[in-house]
Scaffold this active site. Structure first.
Site, mmCIF file in Angstrom:
data_model
loop_
_atom_site.group_PDB
_atom_site.id
_atom_site.type_symbol
_atom_site.label_atom_id
_atom_site.label_comp_id
_atom_site.label_asym_id
_atom_site.label_seq_id
_atom_site.Cartn_x
_atom_site.Cartn_y
_atom_site.Cartn_z
ATOM 1 N N ARG A 165 0.841 -1.213 0.000
ATOM 2 C CA ARG A 165 0.000 0.000 0.000
ATOM 3 C C ARG A 165 0.872 1.258 0.000
ATOM 4 N NH1 ARG A 165 -2.582 -3.892 -0.628
ATOM 5 N NH2 ARG A 165 -4.490 -4.500 0.434
ATOM 6 N N SER A 239 -10.750 0.989 4.172
ATOM 7 C CA SER A 239 -9.933 0.840 5.385
ATOM 8 C C SER A 239 -9.406 2.195 5.837
ATOM 9 C CB SER A 239 -8.734 -0.066 5.112
ATOM 10 O OG SER A 239 -9.161 -1.280 4.577
ATOM 11 N N GLU A 334 -4.667 5.202 6.515
ATOM 12 C CA GLU A 334 -4.451 4.877 5.097
ATOM 13 C C GLU A 334 -4.837 6.038 4.170
ATOM 14 O OE1 GLU A 334 -5.156 0.864 3.255
ATOM 15 O OE2 GLU A 334 -6.525 2.034 2.006
HETATM 16 P P1 FAD Z 1 -8.543 9.690 -4.599
HETATM 17 O O1 FAD Z 1 -9.155 9.399 -3.282
HETATM 18 O O2 FAD Z 1 -9.184 10.694 -5.448
HETATM 19 O O3 FAD Z 1 -7.016 10.107 -4.374
HETATM 20 C C1 FAD Z 1 -6.197 9.370 -3.493
HETATM 21 C C2 FAD Z 1 -4.793 9.985 -3.550
HETATM 22 O O4 FAD Z 1 -4.245 9.781 -4.848
HETATM 23 C C3 FAD Z 1 -4.806 11.493 -3.331
HETATM 24 O O5 FAD Z 1 -3.631 11.840 -2.647
HETATM 25 C C4 FAD Z 1 -4.773 12.064 -4.745
HETATM 26 O O6 FAD Z 1 -4.179 13.336 -4.852
HETATM 27 C C5 FAD Z 1 -3.920 11.025 -5.457
HETATM 28 N N1 FAD Z 1 -4.261 10.921 -6.893
HETATM 29 C C6 FAD Z 1 -5.440 10.527 -7.416
HETATM 30 N N2 FAD Z 1 -5.373 10.514 -8.761
HETATM 31 C C7 FAD Z 1 -4.124 10.925 -9.089
HETATM 32 C C8 FAD Z 1 -3.435 11.139 -10.318
HETATM 33 N N3 FAD Z 1 -4.024 10.930 -11.511
HETATM 34 N N4 FAD Z 1 -2.160 11.584 -10.276
HETATM 35 C C9 FAD Z 1 -1.538 11.822 -9.096
HETATM 36 N N5 FAD Z 1 -2.143 11.635 -7.889
HETATM 37 C C10 FAD Z 1 -3.420 11.187 -7.900
HETATM 38 N N6 FAD Z 1 -7.900 0.333 -1.715
HETATM 39 C C11 FAD Z 1 -7.188 -0.791 -1.947
HETATM 40 O O7 FAD Z 1 -5.967 -0.724 -2.149
HETATM 41 N N7 FAD Z 1 -7.778 -2.016 -1.933
HETATM 42 C C12 FAD Z 1 -9.090 -2.178 -1.716
HETATM 43 O O8 FAD Z 1 -9.577 -3.297 -1.738
HETATM 44 C C13 FAD Z 1 -9.881 -1.011 -1.461
HETATM 45 N N8 FAD Z 1 -11.200 -1.123 -1.185
HETATM 46 C C14 FAD Z 1 -11.926 -0.007 -0.922
HETATM 47 C C15 FAD Z 1 -13.299 -0.159 -0.623
HETATM 48 C C16 FAD Z 1 -14.082 0.950 -0.368
HETATM 49 C C17 FAD Z 1 -15.549 0.767 -0.057
HETATM 50 C C18 FAD Z 1 -13.504 2.245 -0.432
HETATM 51 C C19 FAD Z 1 -14.363 3.452 -0.212
HETATM 52 C C20 FAD Z 1 -12.140 2.400 -0.693
HETATM 53 C C21 FAD Z 1 -11.340 1.273 -0.948
HETATM 54 N N9 FAD Z 1 -9.964 1.375 -1.221
HETATM 55 C C22 FAD Z 1 -9.228 0.249 -1.482
HETATM 56 C C23 FAD Z 1 -9.299 2.685 -1.217
HETATM 57 C C24 FAD Z 1 -9.413 3.445 -2.567
HETATM 58 O O9 FAD Z 1 -10.530 3.022 -3.296
HETATM 59 C C25 FAD Z 1 -8.176 3.249 -3.441
HETATM 60 O O10 FAD Z 1 -7.034 3.717 -2.781
HETATM 61 C C26 FAD Z 1 -8.305 3.962 -4.788
HETATM 62 O O11 FAD Z 1 -7.194 3.678 -5.610
HETATM 63 C C27 FAD Z 1 -8.433 5.477 -4.653
HETATM 64 O O12 FAD Z 1 -8.802 5.990 -5.913
HETATM 65 P P2 FAD Z 1 -9.451 7.423 -6.082
HETATM 66 O O13 FAD Z 1 -9.488 7.710 -7.542
HETATM 67 O O14 FAD Z 1 -10.718 7.520 -5.364
HETATM 68 O O15 FAD Z 1 -8.334 8.321 -5.401
HETATM 69 P P1 NAP Z 2 -10.219 -10.154 5.315
HETATM 70 O O1 NAP Z 2 -10.348 -11.118 4.200
HETATM 71 O O2 NAP Z 2 -11.195 -10.160 6.439
HETATM 72 O O3 NAP Z 2 -8.728 -10.253 5.913
HETATM 73 C C1 NAP Z 2 -8.292 -9.337 6.904
HETATM 74 C C2 NAP Z 2 -6.876 -8.923 6.630
HETATM 75 O O4 NAP Z 2 -6.071 -10.073 6.654
HETATM 76 C C3 NAP Z 2 -6.717 -8.280 5.268
HETATM 77 O O5 NAP Z 2 -6.407 -6.938 5.464
HETATM 78 C C4 NAP Z 2 -5.630 -9.056 4.568
HETATM 79 O O6 NAP Z 2 -4.500 -8.291 4.230
HETATM 80 C C5 NAP Z 2 -5.159 -10.057 5.582
HETATM 81 N N1 NAP Z 2 -5.114 -11.404 4.963
HETATM 82 C C6 NAP Z 2 -6.130 -12.296 4.873
HETATM 83 N N2 NAP Z 2 -5.681 -13.430 4.324
HETATM 84 C C7 NAP Z 2 -4.380 -13.250 4.044
HETATM 85 C C8 NAP Z 2 -3.362 -14.078 3.490
HETATM 86 N N3 NAP Z 2 -3.598 -15.325 3.119
HETATM 87 N N4 NAP Z 2 -2.129 -13.571 3.354
HETATM 88 C C9 NAP Z 2 -1.862 -12.316 3.733
HETATM 89 N N5 NAP Z 2 -2.776 -11.489 4.277
HETATM 90 C C10 NAP Z 2 -4.011 -11.948 4.443
HETATM 91 O O7 NAP Z 2 -10.149 -8.667 4.709
HETATM 92 P P2 NAP Z 2 -11.277 -7.668 4.245
HETATM 93 O O8 NAP Z 2 -11.198 -6.493 5.115
HETATM 94 O O9 NAP Z 2 -12.576 -8.366 4.012
HETATM 95 O O10 NAP Z 2 -10.698 -7.242 2.811
HETATM 96 C C11 NAP Z 2 -10.578 -8.177 1.764
HETATM 97 C C12 NAP Z 2 -9.514 -7.691 0.790
HETATM 98 O O11 NAP Z 2 -9.917 -6.427 0.239
HETATM 99 C C13 NAP Z 2 -8.151 -7.436 1.447
HETATM 100 O O12 NAP Z 2 -7.150 -7.807 0.532
HETATM 101 C C14 NAP Z 2 -8.141 -5.949 1.699
HETATM 102 O O13 NAP Z 2 -6.827 -5.394 1.614
HETATM 103 C C15 NAP Z 2 -9.004 -5.407 0.560
HETATM 104 N N6 NAP Z 2 -9.720 -4.201 1.024
HETATM 105 C C16 NAP Z 2 -9.032 -3.050 1.126
HETATM 106 C C17 NAP Z 2 -9.646 -1.877 1.528
HETATM 107 C C18 NAP Z 2 -8.898 -0.574 1.573
HETATM 108 O O14 NAP Z 2 -9.526 0.465 1.688
HETATM 109 N N7 NAP Z 2 -7.588 -0.598 1.507
HETATM 110 C C19 NAP Z 2 -11.001 -1.887 1.827
HETATM 111 C C20 NAP Z 2 -11.669 -3.089 1.749
HETATM 112 C C21 NAP Z 2 -11.034 -4.243 1.328
HETATM 113 P P3 NAP Z 2 -4.386 -7.422 2.904
HETATM 114 O O15 NAP Z 2 -5.196 -6.206 3.193
HETATM 115 O O16 NAP Z 2 -2.942 -7.158 2.825
HETATM 116 O O17 NAP Z 2 -4.915 -8.218 1.748
#
Ligand code: FAD
Ligand code: NAP
Length: 339
Positions: A165, A239, A334
């Site tokens: 991340r 998250s 995050e």
């Molecule tokens: P924004 O929120 O608009 O921007 C985020 C950052 O990136 C800001 O600092 C912005 O300035 C910068 N940025 C955006 N676009 C550009 C660009 N073109 N050039 C330079 N900088 C830029 N994240 C995960 O990694 N895994 C997940 O599974 C995941 N699940 C999510 C589930 C939900 C319900 C929600 C609400 C969020 C989740 N996220 C997850 C977080 C988020 O969706 C991601 O980080 C996504 O990539 C953000 O995209 P955005 O376009 O909304 O970025």
């Molecule tokens: P989950 O399946 O309940 O698992 C909880 C956490 O355990 C996750 O964060 C995941 O890490 C870790 N995990 C589970 N199994 C793993 C494995 N085999 N090896 C390494 N790490 C493991 O998680 P959840 O919250 O429902 O999310 C499911 C997936 O969606 C995850 O990959 C999570 O990152 C992604 N997610 C991200 C966001 C966001 O905003 N960043 C929001 C929702 C969901 P990792 O996060 O490293 O995968």
């Protein structure tokens, strides 16, 4: 030249639905438009903030300077070698639509990353990841404009310094570039990644011949919808805290004290802890504070039911303090907090 407006509400541009305004605002739909907007800001010495889908930002107040909403489109096959498909994507493409489009064209590899909100251009910022796959594994390069000089640059995977991340755009390259497009390496041959336990369980009943990337995408969407609130119904940024990665000695001590603690050994010898587990065990799941709270199904997700950024950050701080006190582990936010 993009239409630059003043005092524009950003409430519909952030998934927490926080009521901040941009001092100046424009939407760019071409590389040239982006360069012109950056030049406009540079001439006036204005700060530049880029917004994609606003799904990973916390807007605590009005944002000074120019806010650029990314809208550069395009999904295009630019290379084909054996089973390898090289695909160039405009930064303004919706990420999930991109995943579905690639599947419909039989370019595989993004299926585990289905239904992540936001736009393609933000995906490299935190090296988005889910269900056992990270963007970096499919990433080839990106094109960006340097905010201070206006130069266009191409950055390779190595240049982006992807981590868990994390990327150069959160470290030394923070606030320096606007990403305009990205190139991915996909495959015409499915290569399913089913090692993530929840995904494995959900697919366990399927006949192996039925296992396709499209099915994996559908199942990932189903799992996500069953436990994650849709920001349109319940404003959130996914998250709120990153999973902490701690030295193995600390993990061993924690495990001795809390035997059911969820731990994942990492390739570098450190151990990843599940932040959701820590927050849940500190007693926060479902807790509300005024008009903000912790989601009842997923302790990592803070929700906004009509509160303000200060309330949300105060809640996040309370949670961080209690996790630190109970487990001695420091949680990091995050989403990016603005301004
Ligand atoms: P924004 O929120 O608009 O921007 C985020 C950052 O990136 C800001 O600092 C912005 O300035 C910068 N940025 C955006 N676009 C550009 C660009 N073109 N050039 C330079 N900088 C830029 N994240 C995960 O990694 N895994 C997940 O599974 C995941 N699940 C999510 C589930 C939900 C319900 C929600 C609400 C969020 C989740 N996220 C997850 C977080 C988020 O969706 C991601 O980080 C996504 O990539 C953000 O995209 P955005 O376009 O909304 O970025
Ligand atoms: P989950 O399946 O309940 O698992 C909880 C956490 O355990 C996750 O964060 C995941 O890490 C870790 N995990 C589970 N199994 C793993 C494995 N085999 N090896 C390494 N790490 C493991 O998680 P959840 O919250 O429902 O999310 C499911 C997936 O969606 C995850 O990959 C999570 O990152 C992604 N997610 C991200 C966001 C966001 O905003 N960043 C929001 C929702 C969901 P990792 O996060 O490293 O995968």
């Amino acid at each position: 030249m993009p239409d630059i407006q003043s005092a524009v509400s950003l409430q519909s541009y952030n998934t927490l639905s926080l009521p901040a305004r941009a001092e100046f605002f424009c939407r760019v739909e071409t590389l040239h438009g982006l360069q012109e907007a950056l030049c406009w800001a540079r001439d006036r010495n204005y700060r530049v903030t880029v917004l994609g889908g606003g799904s990973n930002v916390v807007l605590t107040a009005d944002v000074p300077g120019l806010v650029i909403a990314m809208g550069i489109p395009g999904i295009e096959l630019v290379g084909k070698q054996g089973v390898q498909r090289t695909v160039r994507v405009g930064a303004g493409e919706n990420w999930h639509q991109l995943v579905r489009t690639t599947l419909s064209r039989s370019w595989y590899g993004l299926e585990n990353l289905s239904l992540i909100p936001g736009l393609a251009g933000a995906a490299p910022i935190q090296n988005i990841g889910a269900y056992g796959v990270e963007l970096s594994e499919r990433f080839h390069s990106l094109e960006a404009v340097h905010i201070q000089t206006g130069d266009t640059v191409s950055l390779s995977r190595a240049d982006c310094c992807f981590g868990y991340r994390d990327s150069v755009f959160k470290q030394g390259g923070r606030d320096q570039y606007v990403i305009s497009s990205m190139t991915l390496t996909l495959s015409s041959e499915p290569e399913l990644r089913l090692d993530y336990p929840v995904l494995q369980q959900a697919l366990a009943q399927k006949n192996p011949s039925q296992l396709t990337p499209e099915l994996v995408s559908d199942v990932v969407c189903e799992i996500r919808r069953s436990k994650l609130p849709d920001p349109l119904d319940l404003p959130n940024v996914g998250s709120f805290f990153k999973n902490p990665v701690v030295p193995v000695q600390q993990a061993v001590m924690l495990k001795a004290e809390f035997p059911d603690m969820v731990t994942y050994p990492q390739a570098d010898g450190n151990v990843k802890l599940a932040a959701g587990w820590l927050v849940d065990r500190a007693g926060w799941k479902g807790v509300t504070r005024g008009n903000v709270g912790v989601h009842k199904l997923q302790a990592l997700v803070l929700i906004n039911t009509g509160g303000c950024a200060a309330e949300l950050l105060a809640l996040a701080d309370e949670i961080r303090q209690s996790v630190l006190t109970k487990f001695g582990v420091s949680l990091e936010l995050e989403p990016r907090v603005y301004p």
